[in-house]
Design an enzyme around this catalytic site. Structure first.
Site, PDB file in Angstrom:
ATOM      1  N   ASP A  27      52.408  15.384  48.990  1.00  0.00           N
ATOM      2  CA  ASP A  27      52.690  15.722  47.596  1.00  0.00           C
ATOM      3  C   ASP A  27      53.683  16.876  47.501  1.00  0.00           C
ATOM      4  O   ASP A  27      53.813  17.670  48.427  1.00  0.00           O
ATOM      5  CB  ASP A  27      51.367  16.072  46.893  1.00  0.00           C
ATOM      6  CG  ASP A  27      51.482  15.970  45.382  1.00  0.00           C
ATOM      7  OD1 ASP A  27      52.433  15.330  44.875  1.00  0.00           O
ATOM      8  OD2 ASP A  27      50.606  16.550  44.690  1.00  0.00           O
ATOM      9  N   HIS A  44      62.125  12.878  46.942  1.00  0.00           N
ATOM     10  CA  HIS A  44      61.494  11.769  47.672  1.00  0.00           C
ATOM     11  C   HIS A  44      62.298  11.419  48.924  1.00  0.00           C
ATOM     12  O   HIS A  44      61.731  11.086  49.957  1.00  0.00           O
ATOM     13  CB  HIS A  44      61.354  10.540  46.766  1.00  0.00           C
ATOM     14  CG  HIS A  44      60.395  10.771  45.623  1.00  0.00           C
ATOM     15  ND1 HIS A  44      59.155  11.323  45.802  1.00  0.00           N
ATOM     16  CD2 HIS A  44      60.514  10.543  44.285  1.00  0.00           C
ATOM     17  CE1 HIS A  44      58.543  11.418  44.624  1.00  0.00           C
ATOM     18  NE2 HIS A  44      59.347  10.964  43.686  1.00  0.00           N
ATOM     19  N   LEU A 138      50.976   6.279  68.834  1.00  0.00           N
ATOM     20  CA  LEU A 138      50.435   6.672  67.525  1.00  0.00           C
ATOM     21  C   LEU A 138      50.289   5.465  66.591  1.00  0.00           C
ATOM     22  O   LEU A 138      51.200   4.638  66.482  1.00  0.00           O
ATOM     23  CB  LEU A 138      51.406   7.682  66.892  1.00  0.00           C
ATOM     24  CG  LEU A 138      51.020   8.235  65.525  1.00  0.00           C
ATOM     25  CD1 LEU A 138      49.929   9.295  65.669  1.00  0.00           C
ATOM     26  CD2 LEU A 138      52.245   8.833  64.827  1.00  0.00           C
TER      27      LEU A 138
HETATM   28  C1  IPE Z   1      49.119  11.679  45.154  1.00  0.00           C
HETATM   29  O1  IPE Z   1      50.057  12.445  44.487  1.00  0.00           O
HETATM   30  C2  IPE Z   1      49.729  10.398  45.617  1.00  0.00           C
HETATM   31  C3  IPE Z   1      50.720  10.526  46.681  1.00  0.00           C
HETATM   32  C4  IPE Z   1      51.031  11.596  47.346  1.00  0.00           C
HETATM   33  C5  IPE Z   1      51.349   9.285  47.040  1.00  0.00           C
HETATM   34  P1  IPE Z   1      50.191  12.429  42.902  1.00  0.00           P
HETATM   35  O2  IPE Z   1      51.270  13.385  42.574  1.00  0.00           O
HETATM   36  O3  IPE Z   1      50.335  11.046  42.418  1.00  0.00           O
HETATM   37  O4  IPE Z   1      48.758  12.984  42.446  1.00  0.00           O
HETATM   38  P2  IPE Z   1      48.308  13.657  41.089  1.00  0.00           P
HETATM   39  O5  IPE Z   1      48.855  12.829  39.965  1.00  0.00           O
HETATM   40  O6  IPE Z   1      48.879  15.045  41.059  1.00  0.00           O
HETATM   41  O7  IPE Z   1      46.822  13.691  41.161  1.00  0.00           O
HETATM   42  C1  IPE Z   2      54.543  12.916  46.042  1.00  0.00           C
HETATM   43  O1  IPE Z   2      55.385  13.757  45.354  1.00  0.00           O
HETATM   44  C2  IPE Z   2      55.126  11.536  46.215  1.00  0.00           C
HETATM   45  C3  IPE Z   2      54.546  10.541  45.306  1.00  0.00           C
HETATM   46  C4  IPE Z   2      53.467  10.707  44.586  1.00  0.00           C
HETATM   47  C5  IPE Z   2      55.218   9.274  45.212  1.00  0.00           C
HETATM   48  P1  IPE Z   2      55.375  13.882  43.790  1.00  0.00           P
HETATM   49  O2  IPE Z   2      56.425  12.995  43.232  1.00  0.00           O
HETATM   50  O3  IPE Z   2      54.021  13.667  43.209  1.00  0.00           O
HETATM   51  O4  IPE Z   2      55.807  15.396  43.615  1.00  0.00           O
HETATM   52  P2  IPE Z   2      55.303  16.420  42.527  1.00  0.00           P
HETATM   53  O5  IPE Z   2      53.800  16.482  42.630  1.00  0.00           O
HETATM   54  O6  IPE Z   2      55.755  15.919  41.200  1.00  0.00           O
HETATM   55  O7  IPE Z   2      55.948  17.702  42.923  1.00  0.00           O
HETATM   56 MG    MG Z   3      52.483  14.927  42.798  1.00  0.00          MG
END
Ligand code: IPE
Ligand code: IPE
Ligand code: MG
Length: 249
Positions: A27, A44, A138
């Site tokens: 995240d 991303h 792995l």
């Molecule tokens: C969790 O992150 C999912 C991934 C890392 C793929 P999110 O950004 O979607 O989670 P929330 O919305 O903060 O709970």
């Molecule tokens: C995690 O990064 C990747 C996915 C959930 C696809 P985020 O896109 O949720 O990044 P933040 O949480 O907005 O910083």
């Molecule tokens: Mg996120």
């Protein structure tokens, strides 16, 4: 090219108490990009670049299973442009990285649904899994269109359609119906980006996992950060509901 696939980290025995299975909620990509005045998709992309090096760090440290949460069943609710960008990035990673990962002995695995993914992506995932299925290094599972509740519901539906009777069902039978069949429960769940929640990740499998949350955003989570998480894990006392060996606490 290594003679035996997966031999690149053979010979460096893991330290005692190295978790066999580390699962990571990757995240913070969006915030990483926003902090730099970049579009979220740039975050991303940077996050995706990081996968290779963390996979190498994990293998080197003696971790056997690495599971990465890349896209949740709830992430479809993001703007179309972000969703299609993420699908494109996944396609690019599979196209660009599979061969090299395979040479390094990595066995690729997907957990989650495939039915909502574009057909070419479904085929690319299938091909990458097939190509690497005999590798001995792995085991890298990518959770894409994965949700823990969806997984459990999917398992229950298949159990019902297979006609299992209540007395034929126990925990290990149910586990065979999960996407993670054959993969041990995660010893350690790491979450980057600072949030202290599972966000629907590995709900069944996380029953006794240790948790490590860092404010470091995923694109900045490097080998040093990964090793820090392993060190913290080594300080944990896992009791699984019993008493620790000393019986002290
Ligand atoms: C969790 O992150 C999912 C991934 C890392 C793929 P999110 O950004 O979607 O989670 P929330 O919305 O903060 O709970
Ligand atoms: C995690 O990064 C990747 C996915 C959930 C696809 P985020 O896109 O949720 O990044 P933040 O949480 O907005 O910083
Ligand atoms: Mg996120």
């Amino acid at each position: 090219m290594p003679e035996r696939k997966g031999s690149d980290h053979a010979g460096t025995p893991p330290e005692a108490d190295t978790p066999a299975h580390v699962a990571i909620i990757m995240d913070g990509n969006g915030r990483w990009a926003e902090a730099r005045g970049l579009p979220r998709l740039a975050g991303h992309r940077a996050g995706t670049e990081n996968i290779r090096s963390v996979a190498q760090s994990a293998a080197k440290a003696g971790v056997r299973y690495l599971t990465l949460f890349a896209f949740s069943t709830e992430n479809w609710s993001r703007p179309d442009s972000e969703v299609s960008g993420l699908l494109e990035i996944l396609g690019g990673v599979i196209g660009g990285e599979t061969e090299q990962m395979s040479e390094a002995g990595v066995r690729l695995n997907h957990i989650g649904r495939t039915d909502r993914l574009p057909k070419p992506l479904q085929e690319a995932i299938e091909a990458a899994v097939a190509l690497t299925q005999d590798n001995q290094g792995l085991v890298l599972s990518v959770a894409f269109d994965y949700g823990g509740r969806d997984e459990i519901l999917h398992a229950v539906k298949r159990i019902v359609s297979d006609g299992l009777k209540p007395d034929q069902l126990d925990e290990s039978t149910l586990e065979r119906y999960l996407y993670t069949d054959g993969i041990p429960d995660p010893d350690l769940i790491v979450r980057t980006g600072g949030e202290m929640r599972l966000s629907n990740f590995l709900l069944w499998q996380a029953a006794y996992s240790e948790h490590y949350v860092t404010d470091v955003r995923w694109p900045d989570f490097d080998e040093g950060e990964f090793l820090k998480a392993l060190d913290v894990y080594r300080t944990r006392k896992r009791r699984f509901g019993g008493l620790s060996p000393s019986g002290a606490r």
